[in-house]
Design an enzyme around this catalytic site. Structure first.
Site, PDB file in Angstrom:
ATOM      1  CG  ASP A  46       4.743   3.778   6.612  1.00  0.00           C
ATOM      2  OD1 ASP A  46       4.283   4.234   7.758  1.00  0.00           O
ATOM      3  OD2 ASP A  46       4.947   2.456   6.326  1.00  0.00           O
ATOM      4  CE1 TYR A  51       5.187  -3.697   6.848  1.00  0.00           C
ATOM      5  CE2 TYR A  51       6.706  -1.473   6.857  1.00  0.00           C
ATOM      6  CZ  TYR A  51       5.501  -2.373   6.447  1.00  0.00           C
ATOM      7  OH  TYR A  51       4.097  -1.359   6.408  1.00  0.00           O
ATOM      8  CE  LYS A  76       2.411   1.227   8.982  1.00  0.00           C
ATOM      9  NZ  LYS A  76       3.683   0.768   8.297  1.00  0.00           N
ATOM     10  CG  HIS A 109       0.750  -3.269  10.781  1.00  0.00           C
ATOM     11  ND1 HIS A 109       1.835  -3.647  10.916  1.00  0.00           N
ATOM     12  CD2 HIS A 109       0.339  -2.966   9.718  1.00  0.00           C
ATOM     13  CE1 HIS A 109       2.548  -3.532   9.273  1.00  0.00           C
ATOM     14  NE2 HIS A 109       1.717  -2.752   8.923  1.00  0.00           N
ATOM     15  CG  LEU A 191       3.065   3.432  -6.401  1.00  0.00           C
ATOM     16  CD1 LEU A 191       4.209   3.452  -7.212  1.00  0.00           C
ATOM     17  CD2 LEU A 191       2.242   4.470  -7.471  1.00  0.00           C
ATOM     18  CB  ILE A 229       4.254   5.952   2.312  1.00  0.00           C
ATOM     19  CG1 ILE A 229       2.235   5.199   2.728  1.00  0.00           C
ATOM     20  CG2 ILE A 229       4.374   7.534   3.537  1.00  0.00           C
ATOM     21  CD1 ILE A 229       2.676   4.331   3.857  1.00  0.00           C
ATOM     22  CE  LYS A 231      10.012  -1.808  -1.566  1.00  0.00           C
ATOM     23  NZ  LYS A 231       9.555  -2.800  -3.206  1.00  0.00           N
ATOM     24  CB  SER A 232      11.035   2.818  -5.566  1.00  0.00           C
ATOM     25  OG  SER A 232      11.606   2.157  -6.393  1.00  0.00           O
ATOM     26  CB  VAL A 233      14.459  -0.770  -3.668  1.00  0.00           C
ATOM     27  CG1 VAL A 233      14.157  -1.660  -2.547  1.00  0.00           C
ATOM     28  CG2 VAL A 233      14.391  -2.345  -4.982  1.00  0.00           C
ATOM     29  NE  ARG A 237      10.972   1.143 -11.287  1.00  0.00           N
ATOM     30  CZ  ARG A 237       9.997  -0.377 -10.984  1.00  0.00           C
ATOM     31  NH1 ARG A 237      10.242  -0.610 -10.166  1.00  0.00           N
ATOM     32  NH2 ARG A 237       9.641  -0.440 -12.527  1.00  0.00           N
ATOM     33  CG  ASN A 241       7.432   6.512  -7.278  1.00  0.00           C
ATOM     34  OD1 ASN A 241       7.085   6.698  -8.208  1.00  0.00           O
ATOM     35  ND2 ASN A 241       7.991   6.162  -6.755  1.00  0.00           N
TER      36      ASN A 241
HETATM   37  P1  NDP Z   1       3.294   0.431  -3.190  1.00  0.00           P
HETATM   38  O1  NDP Z   1       2.443   0.474  -3.902  1.00  0.00           O
HETATM   39  O2  NDP Z   1       4.409   2.123  -2.993  1.00  0.00           O
HETATM   40  O3  NDP Z   1       4.600  -0.115  -4.818  1.00  0.00           O
HETATM   41  C1  NDP Z   1       5.657  -0.364  -4.834  1.00  0.00           C
HETATM   42  C2  NDP Z   1       6.376  -1.357  -6.024  1.00  0.00           C
HETATM   43  O4  NDP Z   1       5.796  -0.132  -6.577  1.00  0.00           O
HETATM   44  C3  NDP Z   1       7.319  -1.871  -5.517  1.00  0.00           C
HETATM   45  O5  NDP Z   1       7.361  -2.830  -6.912  1.00  0.00           O
HETATM   46  C4  NDP Z   1       8.406  -0.864  -6.595  1.00  0.00           C
HETATM   47  O6  NDP Z   1       9.300  -1.335  -7.705  1.00  0.00           O
HETATM   48  C5  NDP Z   1       7.632   0.028  -7.611  1.00  0.00           C
HETATM   49  N1  NDP Z   1       7.400   1.385  -7.729  1.00  0.00           N
HETATM   50  C6  NDP Z   1       7.382   2.452  -6.765  1.00  0.00           C
HETATM   51  N2  NDP Z   1       7.900   3.225  -7.645  1.00  0.00           N
HETATM   52  C7  NDP Z   1       7.004   2.649  -9.150  1.00  0.00           C
HETATM   53  C8  NDP Z   1       7.590   3.840  -9.901  1.00  0.00           C
HETATM   54  N3  NDP Z   1       7.633   5.061  -9.557  1.00  0.00           N
HETATM   55  N4  NDP Z   1       6.840   2.921 -11.269  1.00  0.00           N
HETATM   56  C9  NDP Z   1       7.303   1.776 -11.752  1.00  0.00           C
HETATM   57  N5  NDP Z   1       7.068   1.306 -10.880  1.00  0.00           N
HETATM   58  C10 NDP Z   1       6.949   1.737  -8.940  1.00  0.00           C
HETATM   59  O7  NDP Z   1       3.636  -0.551  -2.231  1.00  0.00           O
HETATM   60  P2  NDP Z   1       3.372  -0.969  -0.589  1.00  0.00           P
HETATM   61  O8  NDP Z   1       3.015  -1.885  -1.135  1.00  0.00           O
HETATM   62  O9  NDP Z   1       4.921  -0.757  -0.509  1.00  0.00           O
HETATM   63  O10 NDP Z   1       3.086   0.284  -0.081  1.00  0.00           O
HETATM   64  C11 NDP Z   1       3.769   0.841   0.146  1.00  0.00           C
HETATM   65  C12 NDP Z   1       4.149   1.700   1.838  1.00  0.00           C
HETATM   66  O11 NDP Z   1       2.904   1.249   2.395  1.00  0.00           O
HETATM   67  C13 NDP Z   1       4.802   0.039   1.755  1.00  0.00           C
HETATM   68  O12 NDP Z   1       6.608   0.256   1.862  1.00  0.00           O
HETATM   69  C14 NDP Z   1       4.635   0.691   3.741  1.00  0.00           C
HETATM   70  O13 NDP Z   1       6.099   1.177   4.776  1.00  0.00           O
HETATM   71  C15 NDP Z   1       3.088   0.919   3.495  1.00  0.00           C
HETATM   72  N6  NDP Z   1       2.322  -0.117   3.817  1.00  0.00           N
HETATM   73  C16 NDP Z   1       1.354  -1.066   4.886  1.00  0.00           C
HETATM   74  C17 NDP Z   1       1.001  -1.890   5.055  1.00  0.00           C
HETATM   75  C18 NDP Z   1       0.008  -1.735   6.579  1.00  0.00           C
HETATM   76  O14 NDP Z   1      -0.895  -2.443   6.557  1.00  0.00           O
HETATM   77  N7  NDP Z   1      -0.831  -1.005   7.313  1.00  0.00           N
HETATM   78  C19 NDP Z   1       0.354  -2.737   4.083  1.00  0.00           C
HETATM   79  C20 NDP Z   1       1.654  -1.917   3.204  1.00  0.00           C
HETATM   80  C21 NDP Z   1       2.140  -1.720   2.386  1.00  0.00           C
HETATM   81  P3  NDP Z   1      10.646  -1.491  -6.840  1.00  0.00           P
HETATM   82  O15 NDP Z   1      10.633  -0.855  -5.197  1.00  0.00           O
HETATM   83  O16 NDP Z   1      11.313  -2.525  -7.468  1.00  0.00           O
HETATM   84  O17 NDP Z   1      11.356   0.018  -7.643  1.00  0.00           O
END
Ligand code: NDP
Length: 274
Positions: A46, A51, A76, A109, A191, A229, A231-233, A237, A241
């Site tokens: 996604d 982005y 989007k 979006h 999350l 969906i 996200k993690s880098v 994790r 996930n």
């Molecule tokens: P998430 O809820 O997916 O959380 C991501 C955060 O949680 C990061 O800081 C990540 O850290 C941390 N994390 C991930 N996995 C774990 C784990 N297993 N344990 C602890 N911490 C964890 O947030 P997002 O806002 O990124 O949402 C996910 C996706 O949704 C986005 O990437 C995007 O594709 C979409 N999105 C869409 C929007 C819209 O308007 N349509 C708006 C916002 C998001 P780290 O990366 O450091 O590991």
């Protein structure tokens, strides 16, 4: 590698129920993150024009050697590109950056109601669907009033509404409206960007199942029928996930998690973001 469960959208297209988000990942890091995700077994990615990392996603997809039909790619339309002609141009730009000839899911979006252009944007997306360049068309951050207006003006029912949804913002009325119209619910910030993970109830459930709080939250989403969906880098994790298919929450545990619903919005409000 076992394949992930899928949700069949209202036009018959199948989407993996668990995918990988890349919001806030810089373009140059996105290729590595998506490569980790594909290696772990994710097949749905996604991204979004805003982005700034569609090119990074495209590079990882191309380098993976995975057949295009096994991948599911969402991008989007950004708010500044709403309107009929602007949507068509923005879509071409996104495809070019992704290096693809079609996307699996294209979303408006945000409704950006003050612009009042989403009906025009949707009309453009209808032509992209007819041309086979978009397999499924959807929206994001649409409130009930925006959905109702779209449904009143088009025969193309959105396949998906991607909304902020997590234990702190459970969105029951929207989920019920989606179900009534055959629109799949996709959870962004599933999350809550980590904001809910210290909750004692989630901790307790995690300990009970030998899982992490994040895994319990993802399991809750899957059992509600949401597309998620995360996200993690972080490679560990990214794998963690995906490791959510060997346990399930009981009906009582699912019910107990409704107590976490607290109107917690981590992102902008759809009525006011333009
Ligand atoms: P998430 O809820 O997916 O959380 C991501 C955060 O949680 C990061 O800081 C990540 O850290 C941390 N994390 C991930 N996995 C774990 C784990 N297993 N344990 C602890 N911490 C964890 O947030 P997002 O806002 O990124 O949402 C996910 C996706 O949704 C986005 O990437 C995007 O594709 C979409 N999105 C869409 C929007 C819209 O308007 N349509 C708006 C916002 C998001 P780290 O990366 O450091 O590991």
């Amino acid at each position: 590698m076992a394949s992930l469960p899928t949700i069949t959208l209202n036009n018959g297209v199948e989407i993996p129920q668990l995918g990988f988000g890349v919001f806030q990942v810089p373009d140059e890091e996105t290729t590595t993150a998506v490569a980790h995700a594909l290696a772990a077994g994710y097949r749905s990615i996604d991204t979004a024009a805003i982005y700034g990392n569609e090119a990074g996603v495209g590079k990882a997809l191309a380098a993976s050697g995975i057949a295009r039909e096994e991948l599911f790619v969402t991008t989007k339309l950004w708010n500044a590109d709403q309107g009929y002609d602007a949507t068509l141009r923005a879509f071409d730009t996104s495809l070019g950056k992704l290096g693809l000839d079609h996307v699996d899911l294209y979303l408006i979006h945000w409704p950006a109601p003050a612009k009042d252009l989403y009906l025009e944007s949707w009309r453009a997306i209808e032509t992209l669907v007819a041309d086979g360049r978009v397999r499924a068309a959807g929206v994001s951050n649409f409130q009930p009033s925006h959905l109702t207006r779209l449904l009143d003006h088009s025969d193309l029912v959105p396949a998906v509404n991607q909304i902020e949804l997590h234990p702190g913002l459970q969105q029951r009325p929207l989920r019920e409206m989606h179900a009534a119209h055959g629109i799949a619910t996709e959870a962004w910030s599933p999350l809550a960007q980590g904001a809910v993970l210290k909750d004692p109830l989630l901790r307790e459930l995690a300990d009970r199942y030998g899982k992490s709080p994040a895994q319990v939250v993802l399991r809750w989403h899957l059992q509600l029928g949401n597309i998620v969906i995360p996200k993690s880098v972080t490679p560990a994790r990214i794998r963690e996930n995906l490791d959510v298919f060997d346990f399930s929450l009981t009906a009582g545990e699912m019910e107990s998690l409704t107590s976490l619903d607290a109107g917690l919005r981590t992102g902008p409000h759809p009525d006011t973001l333009d």
